[in-house]
Design a protein around this motif. Structure first.
Motif, PDB file in Angstrom:
ATOM      1  N   GLU A 235       0.442  -1.044   0.094  1.00  0.00           N
ATOM      2  CA  GLU A 235      -0.338   0.003   0.233  1.00  0.00           C
ATOM      3  C   GLU A 235       0.580   1.309   0.160  1.00  0.00           C
ATOM      4  O   GLU A 235       0.341   2.749  -0.497  1.00  0.00           O
ATOM      5  CB  GLU A 235      -0.933   0.349   1.223  1.00  0.00           C
ATOM      6  N   ALA A 236       1.878   1.238   0.932  1.00  0.00           N
ATOM      7  CA  ALA A 236       2.940   2.691   0.688  1.00  0.00           C
ATOM      8  C   ALA A 236       4.293   2.700  -0.449  1.00  0.00           C
ATOM      9  O   ALA A 236       4.239   3.824  -0.464  1.00  0.00           O
ATOM     10  CB  ALA A 236       4.039   2.400   1.695  1.00  0.00           C
ATOM     11  N   ASP A 316      -4.705  -2.851  -7.928  1.00  0.00           N
ATOM     12  CA  ASP A 316      -4.717  -3.533  -6.051  1.00  0.00           C
ATOM     13  C   ASP A 316      -5.604  -3.357  -5.101  1.00  0.00           C
ATOM     14  O   ASP A 316      -5.963  -1.599  -5.225  1.00  0.00           O
ATOM     15  CB  ASP A 316      -3.512  -3.274  -5.558  1.00  0.00           C
ATOM     16  N   ALA A 317      -6.553  -3.594  -4.647  1.00  0.00           N
ATOM     17  CA  ALA A 317      -7.841  -2.962  -3.437  1.00  0.00           C
ATOM     18  C   ALA A 317      -7.533  -2.836  -2.121  1.00  0.00           C
ATOM     19  O   ALA A 317      -7.656  -1.859  -1.755  1.00  0.00           O
ATOM     20  CB  ALA A 317      -8.746  -4.856  -2.888  1.00  0.00           C
ATOM     21  N   LYS A 318      -6.236  -3.749  -1.799  1.00  0.00           N
ATOM     22  CA  LYS A 318      -5.859  -2.760  -0.527  1.00  0.00           C
ATOM     23  C   LYS A 318      -4.764  -1.300  -1.106  1.00  0.00           C
ATOM     24  O   LYS A 318      -4.981  -0.647  -0.031  1.00  0.00           O
ATOM     25  CB  LYS A 318      -4.616  -3.555  -0.130  1.00  0.00           C
ATOM     26  N   ALA A 322      -6.506   2.318   0.589  1.00  0.00           N
ATOM     27  CA  ALA A 322      -5.255   3.075   1.624  1.00  0.00           C
ATOM     28  C   ALA A 322      -5.270   4.478   0.738  1.00  0.00           C
ATOM     29  O   ALA A 322      -5.534   5.040   1.463  1.00  0.00           O
ATOM     30  CB  ALA A 322      -3.916   1.982   1.699  1.00  0.00           C
ATOM     31  N   ALA A 323      -5.672   4.056  -0.620  1.00  0.00           N
ATOM     32  CA  ALA A 323      -5.265   5.671  -1.074  1.00  0.00           C
ATOM     33  C   ALA A 323      -6.852   6.497  -1.074  1.00  0.00           C
ATOM     34  O   ALA A 323      -6.616   7.693  -0.923  1.00  0.00           O
ATOM     35  CB  ALA A 323      -5.058   5.131  -2.199  1.00  0.00           C
ATOM     36  N   ASP A 404      -1.681   6.007  -7.989  1.00  0.00           N
ATOM     37  CA  ASP A 404      -0.835   4.902  -7.915  1.00  0.00           C
ATOM     38  C   ASP A 404      -1.655   3.835  -6.790  1.00  0.00           C
ATOM     39  O   ASP A 404      -1.318   3.750  -6.285  1.00  0.00           O
ATOM     40  CB  ASP A 404       0.654   5.027  -7.448  1.00  0.00           C
ATOM     41  N   VAL A 405      -2.613   2.996  -8.138  1.00  0.00           N
ATOM     42  CA  VAL A 405      -2.979   1.838  -7.515  1.00  0.00           C
ATOM     43  C   VAL A 405      -3.025   0.084  -7.888  1.00  0.00           C
ATOM     44  O   VAL A 405      -3.434  -0.512  -7.566  1.00  0.00           O
ATOM     45  CB  VAL A 405      -4.615   2.044  -6.781  1.00  0.00           C
TER      46      VAL A 405
END
Length: 587
Positions: A235-236, A316-318, A322-323, A404-405
């Motif tokens: 996520e980061a 990416d769902a996570k 997070a975003a 950015d996901v």
């Protein structure tokens, strides 16, 4: 004090619990360490509680060693402090809310930033009182949508949370570094293989944030690392923008018929057959797919979001969650398509369908870092059965920003240039945050500085999953026979197994147990009237680091000492076994 298995409140099970998904869950229940009360909620039995207390003590010792002071807050808390920081709303459905008999809104604490902040505000008023670090080991509550994996993802759990209070950023950095080093000592003592990764702050807020992940295949967190030292939770990960490209030779965009192309693969195949490009073949990475979501905000409103990314990647769902936090991500359903008739399923593209107008109306359109000016795409033409070719970013369309996901893949370059990324999974054991002044500002925590001026205190927040650590250690040390605890967290140092019908075996086992107890060795004595097979199976299931088998070889003046982790066995004379075991335990 010798604990006898015939008197211990425990019942071992021969069958796996129906809801067990991971080994630690299976063995902790089967060995009688915990019992399920409801999804994500467990009772601790005597054996489990002994392990939990040992983990707590390791955490407590390392926190005390950096000068942190222990306090304890209630789990039942009023709404008002969380309203002041907006977390009453931002936490969303994860917050366990209730109303008392007078109609006052209450919650079960998921974490206690507000309470610590208000306590320090109530008692301290000068820079001379700082720096300060406070901690508690307390039960926390979160209404997980999908509790699973036993203690690893529960609705009720034990956590150590600590908070630092400093006059400035330099003080915060020093407090953060002390906590970081303390966490390394904690996880080293627990014997866990762990990595420290960059992370997002989420609902906690703040700037710098790092997670401590125990490396485990069953872990829910995916992280990446490079040979050059980069490490981050997925996520980061922040991918850099791709370099802009020269599109002066790209033909004008043109719309073409693309029947029977329900997938990226079929679209690429048809494109190469009917509409080939001159320089090379079209690839999945040349297609721009536009994925739609609805964001549900804390106030209940819903807004659409479109994400444009290369067709060879998935969202990416996570990373997306997070975003956009604290908003929640919901699928874009049929009713949503009805609300936006300009969208044609399967053929959505930028232009009239996507993007905000000057008044902020329309569908917000954010694109991947690879979608930069000069890049050339095949994408939906907003007409059924048709796609547009040679659509150039910056020339033919623009987005409302970058998001950015996209999924991070094995072999992707590290953002810092330190080499290709490797993916792995881990269990989140600890999370540390440089909170800054978010909570101090919201709750008015100020002190007088050396010049007599009121300044806002700078805070840090640091959590360790204590009950989760029990499961993580179990997960990393168990085998196909049961638990295999490291000595510093095992419920007992030694498990003495008295076998056979001869009273001499039980008599010697009792004598040995008392001798070890007097030497400071904690002993579990299996004195039950059960078969040797049952006793041996339970010894392996319960997982004490050392077992002493007193049985048929006793007539020869010999007993057997077993190491649970390695399976090694050795026979020792009855006159030396006690000293040998004490030496093993004392190291």
């Amino acid at each position: 004090m010798i604990t006898r298995l015939s008197e211990l409140f425990v019942r071992t099970l021969r069958e796996d619990p129906a809801d067990a998904e991971v080994p630690s869950h299976r063995w902790l229940v089967r060995a009688g360490y915990v019992r399920r009360v409801a999804p994500g909620i467990y009772s601790w039995l005597p054996l489990g509680l002994r392990v939990l207390h040992k983990v707590e003590q390791i955490v407590r010792e390392e926190m005390d060693a950096i000068g942190a002071q222990e306090v304890r807050f209630p789990a039942l808390l009023p709404r008002e402090p969380y309203e002041a920081t907006n977390r009453w709303t931002e936490y969303g459905p994860n917050l366990l809310r209730l109303t008392d008999r007078k109609g006052a809104d209450m919650l079960l604490g998921p974490t206690h930033e507000e309470m610590f902040t208000l306590m320090v505000k109530d008692l301290y008023s000068s820079y001379k009182d700082l720096p300060l670090s406070l901690y508690q080991i307390q039960t926390k509550y979160r209404d997980e949508a999908r509790p699973r994996a036993g203690l690893l993802r529960g609705r009720e759990f034990v956590m150590k949370d600590s908070y630092s209070f400093d006059i400035d950023e330099a003080g915060l950095q020093a407090s953060y570094d002390r906590h970081r080093e303390a966490y390394q000592r904690i996880f080293d003592r627990l014997g866990l293989e762990y990595v420290i990764v960059s992370a997002t702050s989420g609902a906690m807020g703040g700037s710098a944030s790092e997670e401590f992940l125990a490396v485990a295949e069953i872990g829910e967190d995916t992280f990446v690392r490079s040979a050059g030292g980069y490490a981050a939770n997925v996520e980061a990960v922040k991918r850099p923008l791709a370099p802009q490209q020269d599109a002066t030779s790209v033909p004008a965009a043109h719309v073409e018929d693309t029947p029977d192309t329900p997938t990226i693969e079929t679209l690429v195949a048809l494109s190469n057959e009917r509409y080939p490009r001159a320089d090379r073949a079209w690839k999945a990475a040349d297609t721009l797919k536009n994925v739609l979501f609805m964001l549900k905000h804390a106030d209940g409103t819903r807004t659409p979001l479109a994400v444009g990314l290369p067709g060879d990647r998935e969202v990416d769902a996570k990373r997306l969650e997070a975003a956009v936090e604290p908003a929640e991500v919901e699928p874009f359903g049929d009713a949503d398509f009805d609300q936006y008739p300009q969208l044609v399923k399967g053929y959505i593209g930028p232009g009239a369908a996507l993007g905000l107008d000057a008044d902020g109306n329309g569908i917000r359109y954010l694109t991947d870092p690879d979608v930069v000016p000069g890049t050339r795409w095949i994408t939906g033409a907003n007409e059924a059965g048709r796609h547009v070719y040679d659509l150039v970013c910056g020339r033919d369309f623009a987005s409302d920003g970058v998001l950015d996901v996209a999924e991070i893949r094995e072999g992707d370059p590290a953002p810092d240039g330190s080499g290709p990324l490797a993916l792995a999974r881990g269990i989140e054991m600890g999370h540390i945050f440089q909170l800054g002044r978010k909570y101090a500002d919201a709750l008015g925590l100020k002190v007088l500085d050396p010049n007599g001026k009121l300044v806002t205190v700078t805070m840090g927040s640091y959590g360790v999953g204590v009950s989760r650590a029990v499961a993580a250690v179990a997960e990393s040390t168990c085998d196909d026979k049961g638990l295999a605890w490291p000595r510093n967290v095992a419920p007992f140092d030694v498990h003495i197994v008295a076998t056979g019908k001869d009273e001499a075996a039980l008599t010697f086992a009792n004598r040995l147990a008392h001798e070890l107890d007097e030497a400071g060795v904690s002993v579990l004595l299996d004195d039950r009237k059960a078969s040797p097979g049952v006793k041996f199976a339970d010894a392996e299931l319960l997982g004490m680091p050392t077992s002493v088998v007193v049985g048929r070889t006793l007539a020869d003046g010999v007993v057997e000492v077993r190491d649970r982790a390695s399976g090694a066995k050795e026979e020792l004379g009855v006159d030396v076994v006690a000293n040998h075991v004490v030496a093993l335990v004392k190291g």
